[in-house]
Design a protein around this motif. Structure first.
Motif, PDB file in Angstrom:
ATOM      1  N   LEU B  99     -48.468  49.301  42.123  1.00 48.37           N
ATOM      2  CA  LEU B  99     -47.808  50.393  42.838  1.00 48.37           C
ATOM      3  C   LEU B  99     -47.799  51.661  41.998  1.00 48.37           C
ATOM      4  O   LEU B  99     -48.033  52.752  42.519  1.00 48.37           O
ATOM      5  CB  LEU B  99     -46.386  49.987  43.233  1.00 48.37           C
ATOM      6  CG  LEU B  99     -46.326  48.886  44.292  1.00 48.37           C
ATOM      7  CD1 LEU B  99     -44.904  48.455  44.536  1.00 48.37           C
ATOM      8  CD2 LEU B  99     -46.963  49.342  45.586  1.00 48.37           C
ATOM      9  N   SER B 100     -47.542  51.547  40.672  1.00 43.74           N
ATOM     10  CA  SER B 100     -47.544  52.761  39.847  1.00 43.74           C
ATOM     11  C   SER B 100     -48.915  53.413  39.851  1.00 43.74           C
ATOM     12  O   SER B 100     -49.029  54.626  40.046  1.00 43.74           O
ATOM     13  CB  SER B 100     -47.184  52.478  38.390  1.00 43.74           C
ATOM     14  OG  SER B 100     -46.286  51.478  38.258  1.00 43.74           O
ATOM     15  N   VAL B 101     -49.942  52.603  39.629  1.00 41.93           N
ATOM     16  CA  VAL B 101     -51.279  53.196  39.564  1.00 41.93           C
ATOM     17  C   VAL B 101     -51.647  53.809  40.913  1.00 41.93           C
ATOM     18  O   VAL B 101     -52.153  54.928  40.979  1.00 41.93           O
ATOM     19  CB  VAL B 101     -52.326  52.145  39.134  1.00 41.93           C
ATOM     20  CG1 VAL B 101     -53.718  52.718  39.223  1.00 41.93           C
ATOM     21  CG2 VAL B 101     -52.055  51.684  37.726  1.00 41.93           C
ATOM     22  N   SER B 102     -51.354  53.079  42.002  1.00 43.30           N
ATOM     23  CA  SER B 102     -51.722  53.614  43.317  1.00 43.30           C
ATOM     24  C   SER B 102     -51.021  54.932  43.579  1.00 43.30           C
ATOM     25  O   SER B 102     -51.627  55.859  44.112  1.00 43.30           O
ATOM     26  CB  SER B 102     -51.326  52.645  44.434  1.00 43.30           C
ATOM     27  OG  SER B 102     -51.528  51.350  44.059  1.00 43.30           O
ATOM     28  N   THR B 190     -37.283  65.531  41.128  1.00 46.69           N
ATOM     29  CA  THR B 190     -38.397  65.402  40.193  1.00 46.69           C
ATOM     30  C   THR B 190     -39.442  64.487  40.821  1.00 46.69           C
ATOM     31  O   THR B 190     -39.180  63.818  41.824  1.00 46.69           O
ATOM     32  CB  THR B 190     -37.948  64.786  38.867  1.00 46.69           C
ATOM     33  OG1 THR B 190     -37.490  63.462  39.127  1.00 46.69           O
ATOM     34  CG2 THR B 190     -36.847  65.591  38.226  1.00 46.69           C
ATOM     35  N   LYS B 191     -40.623  64.432  40.187  1.00 43.80           N
ATOM     36  CA  LYS B 191     -41.673  63.584  40.749  1.00 43.80           C
ATOM     37  C   LYS B 191     -41.261  62.121  40.747  1.00 43.80           C
ATOM     38  O   LYS B 191     -41.595  61.367  41.660  1.00 43.80           O
ATOM     39  CB  LYS B 191     -42.967  63.775  39.952  1.00 43.80           C
ATOM     40  CG  LYS B 191     -43.646  65.077  40.277  1.00 43.80           C
ATOM     41  CD  LYS B 191     -44.982  65.199  39.586  1.00 43.80           C
ATOM     42  CE  LYS B 191     -45.663  66.481  40.010  1.00 43.80           C
ATOM     43  NZ  LYS B 191     -46.872  66.747  39.245  1.00 43.80           N
ATOM     44  N   PHE B 192     -40.535  61.736  39.705  1.00 47.63           N
ATOM     45  CA  PHE B 192     -40.098  60.350  39.617  1.00 47.63           C
ATOM     46  C   PHE B 192     -39.141  60.024  40.759  1.00 47.63           C
ATOM     47  O   PHE B 192     -39.215  58.960  41.374  1.00 47.63           O
ATOM     48  CB  PHE B 192     -39.423  60.107  38.265  1.00 47.63           C
ATOM     49  CG  PHE B 192     -39.071  58.670  38.014  1.00 47.63           C
ATOM     50  CD1 PHE B 192     -40.070  57.736  37.776  1.00 47.63           C
ATOM     51  CD2 PHE B 192     -37.753  58.252  38.026  1.00 47.63           C
ATOM     52  CE1 PHE B 192     -39.756  56.408  37.545  1.00 47.63           C
ATOM     53  CE2 PHE B 192     -37.435  56.924  37.792  1.00 47.63           C
ATOM     54  CZ  PHE B 192     -38.442  56.007  37.553  1.00 47.63           C
ATOM     55  N   THR B 199     -41.153  57.801  48.443  1.00 46.46           N
ATOM     56  CA  THR B 199     -42.353  57.002  48.717  1.00 46.46           C
ATOM     57  C   THR B 199     -42.042  55.518  48.854  1.00 46.46           C
ATOM     58  O   THR B 199     -42.444  54.883  49.819  1.00 46.46           O
ATOM     59  CB  THR B 199     -43.380  57.216  47.592  1.00 46.46           C
ATOM     60  OG1 THR B 199     -43.489  58.605  47.349  1.00 46.46           O
ATOM     61  CG2 THR B 199     -44.724  56.670  47.982  1.00 46.46           C
ATOM     62  N   ILE B 200     -41.318  54.976  47.873  1.00 48.57           N
ATOM     63  CA  ILE B 200     -41.064  53.531  47.873  1.00 48.57           C
ATOM     64  C   ILE B 200     -40.325  53.071  49.132  1.00 48.57           C
ATOM     65  O   ILE B 200     -40.745  52.101  49.777  1.00 48.57           O
ATOM     66  CB  ILE B 200     -40.315  53.127  46.585  1.00 48.57           C
ATOM     67  CG1 ILE B 200     -41.216  53.299  45.366  1.00 48.57           C
ATOM     68  CG2 ILE B 200     -39.781  51.708  46.664  1.00 48.57           C
ATOM     69  CD1 ILE B 200     -42.326  52.302  45.258  1.00 48.57           C
ATOM     70  N   PRO B 201     -39.237  53.748  49.524  1.00 53.91           N
ATOM     71  CA  PRO B 201     -38.548  53.267  50.738  1.00 53.91           C
ATOM     72  C   PRO B 201     -39.427  53.304  51.994  1.00 53.91           C
ATOM     73  O   PRO B 201     -39.190  52.559  52.925  1.00 53.91           O
ATOM     74  CB  PRO B 201     -37.367  54.232  50.889  1.00 53.91           C
ATOM     75  CG  PRO B 201     -37.157  54.776  49.537  1.00 53.91           C
ATOM     76  CD  PRO B 201     -38.494  54.842  48.905  1.00 53.91           C
ATOM     77  N   PRO B 205     -44.134  47.733  54.064  1.00 54.17           N
ATOM     78  CA  PRO B 205     -45.214  46.769  54.326  1.00 54.17           C
ATOM     79  C   PRO B 205     -46.149  46.584  53.149  1.00 54.17           C
ATOM     80  O   PRO B 205     -46.481  45.462  52.794  1.00 54.17           O
ATOM     81  CB  PRO B 205     -45.961  47.385  55.513  1.00 54.17           C
ATOM     82  CG  PRO B 205     -45.158  48.489  56.002  1.00 54.17           C
ATOM     83  CD  PRO B 205     -44.128  48.837  55.012  1.00 54.17           C
ATOM     84  N   ILE B 206     -46.521  47.695  52.515  1.00 51.01           N
ATOM     85  CA  ILE B 206     -47.516  47.576  51.450  1.00 51.01           C
ATOM     86  C   ILE B 206     -46.895  46.963  50.203  1.00 51.01           C
ATOM     87  O   ILE B 206     -47.568  46.271  49.435  1.00 51.01           O
ATOM     88  CB  ILE B 206     -48.196  48.935  51.168  1.00 51.01           C
ATOM     89  CG1 ILE B 206     -49.629  48.704  50.735  1.00 51.01           C
ATOM     90  CG2 ILE B 206     -47.486  49.742  50.126  1.00 51.01           C
ATOM     91  CD1 ILE B 206     -50.512  48.174  51.831  1.00 51.01           C
ATOM     92  N   ILE B 207     -45.588  47.179  49.992  1.00 45.86           N
ATOM     93  CA  ILE B 207     -44.937  46.555  48.839  1.00 45.86           C
ATOM     94  C   ILE B 207     -44.904  45.041  49.034  1.00 45.86           C
ATOM     95  O   ILE B 207     -45.251  44.274  48.133  1.00 45.86           O
ATOM     96  CB  ILE B 207     -43.522  47.125  48.640  1.00 45.86           C
ATOM     97  CG1 ILE B 207     -43.624  48.577  48.201  1.00 45.86           C
ATOM     98  CG2 ILE B 207     -42.762  46.328  47.597  1.00 45.86           C
ATOM     99  CD1 ILE B 207     -42.307  49.282  48.161  1.00 45.86           C
TER     100      ILE B 207
END
Lengths: 463, 290
Positions: B99-102, B190-192, B199-201, B205-207
């Protein structure tokens, strides 16, 4: 020059990430502080109030130097010879027995050497970036701009430099567990590390000798290589092509208007991939043996009077693995194509029907070209996947039947042969050569096609 | 005239429909045959791989009992636990990596982005386990090839290179509208924070898909485990155990137990796979609809 580049279709590279803090500028315009920080890392940072950062650089440099002086230089010095001392028997007077002295172990010397070279390269990149960082601090200070503090730098890791934070661990993982072993293995291709001539403990560099041996049509290994390569390509073409076409036909049949219980049919086929591959393949292997279930049942039913040589005759075995691979692969294709098939404009089919085309013509003139256009990248991935398809061959036939005195079987692919050569027979150098050649074959196929597909080219321009 | 034509068209359609359904039924039987076969075998009372009839002569549950109680030669419960532990760690670490890399590949722009993507593509072309021997020596050199460290070694091997498999998740992140990110940046995120709170919430499905694929990897892999475990039976994963049961010295007494083991492993994997399939389809459909 640029015209040639244009003709070749290369675009002039635009660098979106240009800053004034490049290494070249640091060399040209940096003060003596920057020059000193080439030897004493972080000197310029410390001078420009980035004390914590500068000290961090310095500590890393010292750690690197400590490693190099205690181990590193020795490791690199051993690389050219890869060790010469054999383990020797020495008579121990006091104990009255023979003792063995530890000799050199080339495989470890090679590993440590490669690791040390890799560490040095990483350090070189790090060194360059610290010089740039020092120059940046000086540059900003000289122009009266704010020099970021250490706390701000850490905060930046969560914002501007988030990629560094997120990529660090995954990238380290890739370096250590993918790239480093690959380099290590590639170096083995240039040595005589094999059981031949007792070179399992001590071995030497031999240059391109192994490549010459493998590629030589006349030699024993060479003959095997070309026949295995031939079969690998035949296998990959058939395995990919048949799966693709039959999977698509199955998809069309399930999706056609008259078919009922669409979801049920799809479920039946998907269920077969839900079962782990090694389970289904091992079952098939036991069933296909001369004494296996299928032969027994066929004989009991009176269909044949002798056992069919599914995996014992070369031609039978080759056909069997391709057919079984269809069993494995068609449901995957079905999953992939179902969605795309529904996207083909219905008008195309209607006008074809008006023109009096039958199902056969419609498939080859409309469906197949459309699908090829959309799924080319998928097809290429499938092809490379099949060239490297270890599971199906290894679990199903194990490469058998193997002619007497040969290292490869009739159904061995390059990958399974590579496995046999290294794990079973300890020809590590030849195994490495075959790995490299497999890569070359795939790279030629993949790069020449993949880079020309829309999916790669249009991976959105910079936004 | 016209009526007869429609009548004949109707019969034609009926015939072709029947043919299609019969064909599909035959194919479905072929595809399900091995699964059906292994389930039957797991309840078979006769031992050994030699069979004389399709259906077992008598049925029994002993194969399952023996699989979980007879731990003297092949300790299946332990193999199961080994695999489960490894799989859980893999699921956590690999998902984090992927997930981080993607996310970086999809949303952040930095100098090494394109080179990294090309690198990942090139690495994908090497035969997967060409480096296996080398990995084994590296693990040996850092002392992870003996005893209980084998588990750590397997986790490292399964997760180490996972960052290169970012394509599917990146494709998903690409579909999340950038406007959402920009709105968050305007609010001072911030970006984080955008990554974790926007993004994460939106990427459930992809997670789930990523977690399930990485959880399944140790169950399905055979070759890496075999090279790393060597002869140390205590740390075998289920796939090596099942493979062992079919070796010449075990097959006669363990064949039906193999079938039972295969059923035990396949059922959870099949359920996960079918669940994952839905997530995958949902993931392919994109993040925010409309």
């Amino acid at each position: 020059m640029s015209k040639i580049a244009e003709k070749l279709g290369m675009k002039k590279r635009v660098n979106y990430f240009e800053t004034p803090y490049t290494f070249r500028n640091a060399m040209k315009e940096g003060s003596s502080d920057v020059k000193i920080s080439m030897a004493v890392l972080g000197f310029a940072n410390i001078k420009n109030k980035q004390i914590a950062k500068g000290l961090l650089f310095l500590v890393i440099e010292l750690a690197y130097l400590y490693y190099m002086f205690t181990n590193g230089f020795h490791c690199i010095a051993m690389l050219p010879s890869l060790g010469t001392r054999e383990a020797e028997k020495v008579w121990n007077e006091a104990k009255g027995i023979y003792e063995y002295t530890a000799g050199d172990n080339s495989i470890l010397i090679l590993l440590y050497g490669v690791v040390t070279v890799a560490i040095t390269l990483v350090f070189a990149v790090f060194w360059k970036s610290t010089v740039c960082s020092g120059y940046k601090a000086e540059y900003l200070k000289a122009r009266g701009m704010r020099v970021s503090t250490f706390v701000e730098d850490v905060k930046d890791l969560f914002n501007k430099n988030l990629h560094k934070l997120l990529m660090f661990l995954p990238f380290t993982g890739i370096c250590v567990f993918t790239i480093l072993p690959l380099i290590y293995m590639i170096t083995m291709a240039f040595t005589n590390y094999s059981k031949e001539g007792n070179h399992l403990l001590l071995f030497d560099w031999v240059g391109f000798e192994n490549f010459a041996r493998v590629l030589n049509f006349g030699g024993k290994i060479g003959k095997e290589f070309w026949s295995v390569l031939g079969w690998t390509i035949i296998w990959a073409v058939f395995a990919t092509g048949l799966n693709y076409i039959f999977g698509m036909i199955l998809g069309i049949v399930i999706n056609r208007k008259g078919t009922r219980f669409k979801a049920f049919w799809r479920f039946c086929f998907v269920l077969s991939i839900a079962v782990p591959q090694f389970v289904s393949l091992l079952i098939m292997r036991t069933c296909l043996q001369p004494q296996g279930a299928i032969n027994v049942l066929l004989q009991n039913a009176g269909l044949t009077d002798h056992a069919l040589p599914f995996l014992t005759d070369a031609t039978w075995a080759r056909v069997t693995v391709i057919v079984i691979n269809c069993w494995v692969g068609i449901p995957y294709t079905l999953l992939q194509v179902t969605g795309i098939l529904q996207n083909i404009p219905a008008e195309l089919y209607e006008s074809a029907r008006v023109d009096g085309a039958n199902a056969f013509i419609t498939f080859f003139k409309i469906t197949l070209p459309y699908m090829l256009f959309v799924t080319l990248p998928y097809l290429i991935t499938q092809f490379t996947g099949n060239v490297n398809n270890f599971n199906v061959i290894f679990l199903l036939s194990g490469g058998a039947p193997t002619p007497v005195g040969s290292t490869s079987g009739k159904t061995d692919l390059l990958v399974t042969w590579l496995y046999k050569l290294t794990i079973d027979q300890q020809y590590y150098n030849l195994g490495a050569v075959i790995g490299i050649l497999t890569f070359v074959v795939l790279a030629i196929v993949a790069l020449s096609t993949y880079r020309n597909t829309g999916a790669y080219k249009n991976e959105e321009e910079f936004m | 005239m016209r009526k007869r034509e429609t009548a004949s068209a109707k019969t034609r359609r009926f015939i072709s429909n029947t043919i299609v359904h019969v064909c599909l039924a035959v194919l479905a039987v072929i595809w399900l045959f091995p699964i059906f076969w292994v389930i039957l075998t797991s309840f078979r009372a006769e031992k050994g791989s030699y069979v004389s009839s399709f259906f077992p002569k008598s049925y029994t549950l002993d194969n399952y009992k023996r699989l979980f109680t007879d731990t003297t030669i092949l300790n299946f419960p332990q193999m199961f636990m080994n695999t489960l532990i490894i799989a859980i760690f893999c699921a956590v670490i690999s998902s984090f990596f992927v997930l981080s890399v993607s996310y970086c590949m999809s949303r952040l722009r930095f100098k090494m982005r394109k080179p990294f993507m090309n690198l990942a593509m090139v690495l994908g072309l090497f035969p997967g386990f060409m480096s296996m021997i080398a990995v084994y020596y590296i693990l040996k050199a850092i002392g992870l090839s003996e005893g209980s460290m084998i588990r750590v070694a397997l986790i490292l091997v399964y997760t180490g290179g996972s960052g290169a498999g970012f394509y599917i998740a990146k494709g998903f992140f690409d579909t999340i509208p950038k406007a959402l990110d920009e709105a968050a940046y305007l609010d001072g995120a911030t970006k984080f924070q955008v990554f974790t709170k926007v993004t994460i919430p939106l990427s459930k499905p992809i997670i789930v898909y990523t977690i399930l694929t990485s959880f399944m990897a140790p169950w399905l892999d055979f070759i890496f485990a075999k090279v790393i475990c060597r002869a140390d039976a205590k740390y075998y994963t289920v796939s090596i155990g099942l493979w062992k049961m079919l070796e010449k010295e075990y097959i006669d007494s363990w064949y039906t137990c193999f079938a039972a083991g295969a059923v035990c492993v396949s059922i959870p994997i099949a359920i996960l796979f079918i669940a994952m399939q839905n997530m995958y389809v949902e993931g392919m459909a994109g993040a925010v609809k409309g």
